[in-house]
Each structure stands twice: as C-alpha cells, then as structure tokens.
Design a protein around this motif. Structure first.
Motif, PDB file in Angstrom:
ATOM      1  N   LEU A 179       1.007  -1.233   0.037  1.00 24.41           N
ATOM      2  CA  LEU A 179       0.175  -0.004  -0.030  1.00 24.41           C
ATOM      3  C   LEU A 179       0.918   1.273  -0.137  1.00 24.41           C
ATOM      4  CD1 LEU A 179      -2.669  -1.053   2.499  1.00 24.41           C
ATOM      5  CD2 LEU A 179      -2.841  -1.323   0.149  1.00 24.41           C
ATOM      6  N   LEU A 190      -7.948   4.741   0.748  1.00 22.96           N
ATOM      7  CA  LEU A 190      -8.271   3.372   1.190  1.00 22.96           C
ATOM      8  C   LEU A 190      -9.619   2.978   1.823  1.00 22.96           C
ATOM      9  CD1 LEU A 190      -4.603   2.517   2.823  1.00 22.96           C
ATOM     10  CD2 LEU A 190      -5.564   1.526   0.668  1.00 22.96           C
ATOM     11  N   ASP A 191      -9.803   1.803   1.503  1.00 27.04           N
ATOM     12  CA  ASP A 191     -11.157   1.713   2.304  1.00 27.04           C
ATOM     13  C   ASP A 191     -10.814   0.100   2.823  1.00 27.04           C
ATOM     14  OD1 ASP A 191     -13.114   3.073   2.540  1.00 27.04           O
ATOM     15  OD2 ASP A 191     -13.918   2.841   0.489  1.00 27.04           O
ATOM     16  N   ILE A 192     -10.742   0.169   4.084  1.00 27.88           N
ATOM     17  CA  ILE A 192     -10.167  -1.362   4.706  1.00 27.88           C
ATOM     18  C   ILE A 192     -11.552  -2.183   5.010  1.00 27.88           C
ATOM     19  CG2 ILE A 192     -10.161  -0.548   7.081  1.00 27.88           C
ATOM     20  CD1 ILE A 192      -7.687  -2.526   7.223  1.00 27.88           C
ATOM     21  N   TRP A 212      -8.555  -4.648   1.064  1.00 29.92           N
ATOM     22  CA  TRP A 212      -8.827  -3.363   0.896  1.00 29.92           C
ATOM     23  C   TRP A 212      -9.325  -2.966  -0.654  1.00 29.92           C
ATOM     24  CZ3 TRP A 212      -4.178  -5.462   3.302  1.00 29.92           C
ATOM     25  CH2 TRP A 212      -4.216  -5.177   4.411  1.00 29.92           C
ATOM     26  N   ILE A 214      -8.832  -0.104  -2.980  1.00 33.09           N
ATOM     27  CA  ILE A 214      -8.001   1.192  -3.190  1.00 33.09           C
ATOM     28  C   ILE A 214      -8.115   2.137  -4.431  1.00 33.09           C
ATOM     29  CG2 ILE A 214      -5.454   1.644  -3.367  1.00 33.09           C
ATOM     30  CD1 ILE A 214      -5.259  -1.546  -2.356  1.00 33.09           C
TER      31      ILE A 214
END
Lengths: 711, 120
Positions: A179, A190-192, A212, A214
C-alpha cells in the motif's frame, strides 16, 4: 545511488576464468549420451554465472553469447536432449571463445565477436532443430504490456480490490508495504474491509484477514500497478480496473476532490504523478550508462593478469602468526636496550638476535609461499591440448599428470606454460609413434605422455615423459652436419648430439607439420627457460621414449648467491650455477690462439673468464695463481670465472636493474647487502657473451686444445 | 541498522550486492552457498535474505525452504536472484517460501528499488 561497477570487474574476470577452466575440464570428462547430473550441473552453473555477471556488469556481447550456450546446457540437463560429441566440441569451442572475449574485455579492448556469432549460429541451429517448449520461455516474459498498450490515452488512475491470501505474511510479504508503494506512485484512497476478521477465539495471529479497496490516482499504466503485486499475484485476489470508468459509472460517495479531478483537464491531474514514474523508469537508462563506462575507462591497467592473486586463508594465518612472533622478539630487544648496557645483557642480546634471524627467515618463507600456487594451474590446460592434438594427429594418447599440487611462484608459472606446451606438442608429434607403428613394435597402441612435477632442493623439477620412439640420434647428427653445427669428424657422445636439438635453427621433422616446427624451435624453449634461471635437460632411449626435464627456481624474487670480490667490488654469482671453486695450477692452463686461457680440469677443458677484464676493475693481483677460479655451468658447458676472493653465501633479494635503471650486459640484477651497499648479480650467459666466448669459439678452443695435446 | 544476508556463489555478484547494500546503510553478511548461508543464518538473525538460485552444495530454493522452516525466519522476507530464463524457478521458489525475486541482470539502483518493497 551511483556505484562504479568497474570495481567488481577484476573479481568477475577472475571467477569467470576459473569457471571456464572448470567447464573445460568437466567437458573433457563428458561422454556423449546422458551425462552425469553433477557434471552437467557444474558446467551449467559456470555458464550461468558468467552470463549473470556479464549481464550485470554490462558486457552484453558475452552475456548474449553465453545465453545460447546456457540454453542448450539447460535442455541437456533437463534430459530434453541427448548430448552428442558435436555438442561437446561446440561447448569446448565456446569456452575458448569466451576466454578470448573476456581477456579482451579485461584488457579494456573491444572483444572480437565474429567467432561468437559463428558459434552462436551453430547453437541456434541445434536449438531450432526441433520444437522444444523450453525454447519459447526465452521470448515470453510475463509482462502485461500488451494489455496496457490498449490504454494509451491519459487516465485518472486505478481501482484496486486487494484481498491478500491468508498466508501472505508467512512468505515475508507485507501488504502494508504494498500500500505504501502504491502511495509512492500516486494519491491513494483506502477502504479497509474487516468483514473477514474472525472472532478472537478463532483468530490465528499469523494470518492476514484484511482486504482493501484502493483508489489510486495516477496516470501510471497497468504494468506499474501490477509490479507492486508482482510477487503475490498468485496467492491473492487482485482486481484492477481503470478508475475513470468507476467515476463515470458514478459513485456518489466519491469525494468532491475526486469529482473535481474527473472534470479537470487531464494534464493537471497528471502532473504530480509524472515525476515518480519518470524516476522509476530511469534504471533502464542508468543501465545503459554503466554499460558504456567500461569502454571509456582507459586508466585500467593493461595486462591486468598479474595484478591479483588468491591466497588460502591458512597461508595468511601463518603469516599473521609469524608477525606476532616477530613483534614479541622486537619487544624483547627493545627491553634489552633500555637502561645501561652491561655484559650480562650480551647473552640475551645474542639470543634475541638469533631469534630475530629465525623469525625473519620464517616470515620470508611464509611470504614467498603466498605467491606460490599449485602447478595444476598450468597442468590443467594439457588435457584439452592432448585431446585436440591427438584427434588431429590420429594418434591415441593418454595423459598422466603427477605432482599437481607441487607449488611454484606465480610469475614463474605464467612463463613456463608456453615452453611446456611446446615440449608436449613435440612429444605428441615427433615422440609418439602412430598406432600402427606402436602395434608393429609390440607396444600398447595408446601412447602415453606424463607430466610430473616435484620439488628438489630449492628447485621445482618438471618432467615431460613420453613412451615413444626416442630421439633419432643418427638423423640429428646428419642434420647438424648439414646445418654446419658440427663437422663429420666431431667426436660427440649420443647425449651431446641429442642436445643439438636445442641449437638455434634446428628442426628434424622431415616435413614441417601443422603442430610443431612452425618456426619456433627448441632453442626458443631453452631460451625461455633460461630466462627464468632454469635449465632443460633431455634423456632419450631409442624405442622406449624421451624425458625432458625442466628445472626452475621456486621463485624469481630471491636467490641463493655466492658473494665474490674483485678488487674492491663485490658481485654475486647464483649458487645454482656453481659447480666448484678452486685454486689454479698454472701447469694445467693452456693459452689457445694467444687469446683464450683454458684450464684442464680432470678430463675437461674449461675456458677462463677474468672478471676484472670483463668489468674493467683493478684486481688485487692479475696473476691467475693468486686468485680463485669459480667453475660455473651454463647450457651444459663449464666456464671458469676468475675472482680475487670468495666471501659469504647468502640469500639475496633480487632487484631489477632493467626496471630501475637499464639493462646491463653481463648483469642480471642487483641486490642490497647487509651493510647497505649495492651489489650486482652476474648473469652467466651474459658474461660469457660479453667475454666473446661464443659457442663456436668455445668449440674451436676445445678442438685446438685437443690438437695441441695430440701433437 | 537492518541486517541482510547476501548469498551468491559468484564472488563478483556477491561483492556488488554487498557493496551496494552497505552503501545504502544496511548491515550485510555474505555467504557463498546455501550450506554456508544456513549455518550463518542459524546463529544470527536477519531482516532480509537475498539468495542466488543456482549454487553448489545447496541451491537457493532449498536454502529458502530450510530457512522458512526456522522459527526466526518465519516472516523474514527472502528474495531470490534469478535470470529471465529461470522464470520457471519462480514458482518453485514461491512454493519453498520465497517472498519475491530480482531478475538478473540488475543494476544497483534496481536492486535497492526492489529491496524497498520488503524493507521499509
């Protein structure tokens, strides 16, 4: 970071030449068919290393050529191909070719690639001979560039769904780093997703449960993104789609910022991302730069051959040990010198000095040993030579190597190689009979050549033994008479006649063959060996074979010398040359032709050289009976050198006059004596020449004396 | 300082890798083949292992397999140096536990860039 790769060249060349030697000797052991796995692996590995190194250090011609060699070797190794004799020969030629190319590169010269091209074509012909899947892997590189070609127009970035495999951490890969790496390419959102994280009871601490979504905002191409995940692509779920489609397909949640980006002129959005990409693509450029630098380097020493040496660690350890002892002795002597010196200390001082002498000698020997290498370095080139030559001659020849671990000085080793090649070639060509001749004379049909090396009192002795027909003494005699070297009625023993082959301009071969007799005669062999302070002898038995014996000093740096005095000058005569020293009995001296004095010593006549005449000194006395005669041997002939006095015998360190001053006739070098004065070392052959005692003169002297006596 | 174990049977490659890494501020230990490397690795710890594949005594893939089995090296990144023609080695290397690979020939900058993927 700029790193000058040329600093690694020397090691690269060294290991490459070693690799080639290993390849060659293993190739010589190969038989057509399915070769032994370890053997072929060793050969492959050597080729592989040379390819890798030459590629890395920018020697692309070598790398290209080695590539085809390696490819074929690889297929043989994998059992895809049968090894044929043609291939073995081709590999051997490749070894030669690579050696040439690498030698040229080492000397900072452009390598001649003609030979390599020709060989490469042959390899390619073999490789193309049938369709092997393995071949194609060379052209296919798993590069998705074809995909990206479609996406040439500017873009906003990439949407990446990244779901690492559970075990990703256990391969040493770290998703966080990936990342971060994306962050270096462009802006990252970012989205986790924690949906897959199990409950605390069932969680495995070493597993990875995150994934993730991204958004990478960058105009980089797909390959760039792929590169980030290159190592993990097989173990992870990765889905990469161009960002603009997502933007247009909408996503209400896309931040204002992103929307703005979507509308803004592409060029503006691109700007920040351009830079990292440029930087990252630079390795290809810098690779080119490093490639061209070696060619420009002209301060690299020519003939770098002798510039480095590999030393076994135990030799270095022993050296350190010696130095340790030397330091102790030095400390002891220093201690003695402190305070007043009285008689009581004298004994300790003498002991200390004896210890110092001992240390120095040990140290000297250790240092000399560092330059010593096993003679196998020279011997190793002969299996190939014998193999090739026996094929050419149509003779069956077996080569035996003995005493390969015998050590000698590296410099001596480098210089003895060529004379030995000449002698071995001669033995194969002239010495050994043809198979038919051997069978006819009841010998085994395989001729034998033996190389034997051993130490003998400060010298190394190398024997080249063949079991051939021996020298044809009668033929040599006729030839010598025809060449005017001797006359019909010269009274010479068989040994003396055999030695005539070392005379300049002598060749007994009825026809000049391709191998020997190409203008370089045995006289050159002898001259080269003598230049090393060595000698060559010859023993031959008709029908049983010949033995050439080369004797060489172990080193060229130190010599055992006899100090002699003429007037107020001290000279050194190499101890190896000295037969005896004696007082002259005038009754045994004859003057021949009013010019040359000859001493009759037992059954020999020895010409006398007056050193004071030769070097223009004022002696103690010009009378022969007042001085001493040092009888030296050179070229199997004895000469007497008249001196005033014999002094000590000692080891002297040879300093080159030629390098420091100029070449002086009759003097081979100089040394510094214990009292600091410089003393010259007498070159026997030079002194003989200087005295005008040419061989022909010496012979006529002998003849005159004989006539005189019989009259 | 991050510690790196550099394994290669070719002295020139080893020196080049080692020199480059040292200059970049890493603490580098060299090993000349797999057996040598395994011995060194057992009595030390490293943050990264870079190994050639084709070596005498023990090849790089076997080495990585052995190392990955050691508790101290469970998560340590291990890279193999391989040539383009040795691409089929990559999957074997991955299976043995290799983190990734560096394709030869490479220059010092490429080496450092690649290492940046696993050492930060």
């Amino acid at each position: 970071m700029s790193i000058d790769l040329s600093q690694f060249y020397e090691v690269f060349f060294e290991e490459s030449f070693e690799g080639l030697d290993a390849m060659e000797s293993e190739l010589l052991n190969l038989e057509p068919g399915t070769p032994d796995n370890e053997t072929i692996n060793t050969i492959f590995r050597a080729a592989h290393s040379i390819k890798g190194g030459s590629g890395t250090f920018g020697f692309s011609a070598v790398a290209d050529f080695t590539h085809v060699v390696e490819t074929l070797l690889d297929q043989i190794r994998d059992g895809q191909r049968q090894l044929t004799q043609v291939q073995i020969d081709l590999f051997l030629q490749s070894v030669d070719c690579l050696r040439e190319m690498l030698s040229a590169l080492r000397d900072s010269e452009e390598p001649d690639t003609q030979e390599a091209q020709a060989l490469k074509a042959q390899f390619e012909a073999i490789l193309a001979g049938d369709e092997l899947a393995g071949l194609e892997s060379n052209q296919v590189t798993p590069d998705d560039s074809s995909n990206t070609a479609v996406e040439e127009e500017s873009r906003l970035g990439w949407q990446i769904q990244f779901k690492p495999g559970k075990d990703i951490l256990k391969t040493g890969n770290e998703p966080i780093y990936m990342l971060q790496e994306l962050g270096e390419i462009g802006d990252v959102e970012l989205d986790i997703n924690l949906d897959f994280v199990p409950t605390l009871e069932t969680i495995e601490a070493e597993d990875c449960y995150f994934n993730w979504d991204i958004k990478l905002k960058s105009d980089c191409d797909l390959a760039k993104v792929d590169e980030v995940f290159e190592w993990v692509v097989d173990d992870c779920e990765i889905n990469i789609t161009p960002l603009e489609t997502l933007v247009s397909a909408v996503d209400e949640e896309v931040s204002e910022n992103a929307t703005e980006l979507g509308q803004a002129p592409a060029a503006e959005a691109i700007t920040p991302a351009v830079e990292p990409e440029n930087q990252d693509s630079s390795p290809a450029q810098s690779a080119k730069v490093t490639e061209s630098t070696p060619a420009k380097k002209d301060n690299a020493p020519k003939n770098a051959e002798a510039s480095s040496i590999r030393v076994g660690i135990e030799k270095v350890d022993s050296l350190i040990n010696m130095v340790g002892e030397l330091v102790i002795t030095q400390a002891m002597l220093t201690q003695l010198s402190e305070g007043d010196f009285d008689k009581a200390k004298l004994v300790s001082l003498q002991e200390g000095l004896a210890q110092l002498a001992h240390n120095t000698r040990d140290l000297q020997e250790s240092v000399m040993r560092i330059r010593m290498l096993p003679i196998s370095f020279v011997f190793s080139r002969f299996p190939r030579l014998v193999r090739d030559t026996s094929k050419k001659l149509g003779k069956q020849i077996e080569l035996k190597l003995l005493g390969e671990q015998t050590e000698l000085d590296k410099t001596v080793m480098e210089k003895i190689s060529d004379p030995m090649v000449h002698l071995v070639r001669n033995a194969m060509d002239h010495g050994l009979e043809t198979t038919e001749e051997r069978i006819a004379s009841g010998k085994s049909e395989v001729g034998s050549i033996t190389l034997n090396a051993f130490h003998q009192g400060g010298n190394i002795v190398i024997e080249i033994i063949d079991d051939g027909k021996g020298l044809n003494t009668e033929k040599i005699k006729q030839k010598a008479i025809a060449n005017g070297l001797i006359t019909e009625n010269s009274d010479l023993t068989d040994e003396e006649i055999n030695l005539l082959i070392f005379e300049p301009g002598f060749s007994t071969a009825d026809q000049v063959s391709d191998l020997s007799g190409r203008g370089v005669g045995m006289d050159v062999v002898r001259r080269n060996i003598q230049a090393l302070n060595g000698s060559v002898e010859l023993a031959s038995t008709p029908g049983e074979g010949s033995t050439f014996t080369i004797r060489l000093p172990l080193t060229l740096a130190i010599l055992d010398g006899q100090l002699i005095r003429v007037g107020e000058h001290i000279y050194i005569i190499p101890l190896v040359n000295i037969i005896e020293s004696l007082q002259i009995n005038l009754e045994d001296v004859n003057c021949v032709g009013g010019e040359y004095d000859v001493l009759r010593l037992r059954d020999e006549y020895i010409p006398i050289i007056r050193l004071f005449d030769l070097f223009n000194h004022e002696p103690d006395s010009k009378k022969m009976e007042d001085g001493l005669l040092v009888v030296v041997e050179h070229d199997n002939e004895k000469i007497g050198i008249l001196v005033d006095e014999l002094l000590a015998q000692q080891q002297v360190v040879i300093k080159s006059l030629e390098a420091n001053y100029m070449k002086v006739e009759g003097v081979s070098g100089a040394t510094i004596l214990g009292d600091g004065t410089v003393s010259l070392i007498i070159d026997i052959s030079g002194a003989i020449k200087l005295a005008g005692l040419k061989k022909s003169v010496r012979r006529s002297i002998e003849k005159a004396v004989v006539d005189l006596e019989s009259a | 300082m991050k510690k790196i174990l550099a394994v290669d049977d070719s002295a020139s490659m080893r020196q080049m890798v080692s020199f480059t890494l040292k200059k970049a501020g890493f603490d580098v230990t060299e090993a000349k083949d797999g057996v040598d490397a395994l011995n060194i690795a057992k009595s030390n710890t490293f943050d990264l292992v870079i190994s050639d594949v084709n070596m005498p005594n023990m090849d790089g893939i076997t080495l990585i397999g052995h190392l990955r089995g050691l508790p101290d090296y469970k998560f340590v990144p291990m890279l193999m140096l391989t040539t383009e023609s040795g691409l089929d080695k990559k999957s074997a290397g991955k299976a043995a536990g290799a983190t990734g690979w560096i394709v030869k020939p490479f220059n010092p900058d490429q080496l450092l860039a690649t290492i940046g993927k696993v050492l930060r």
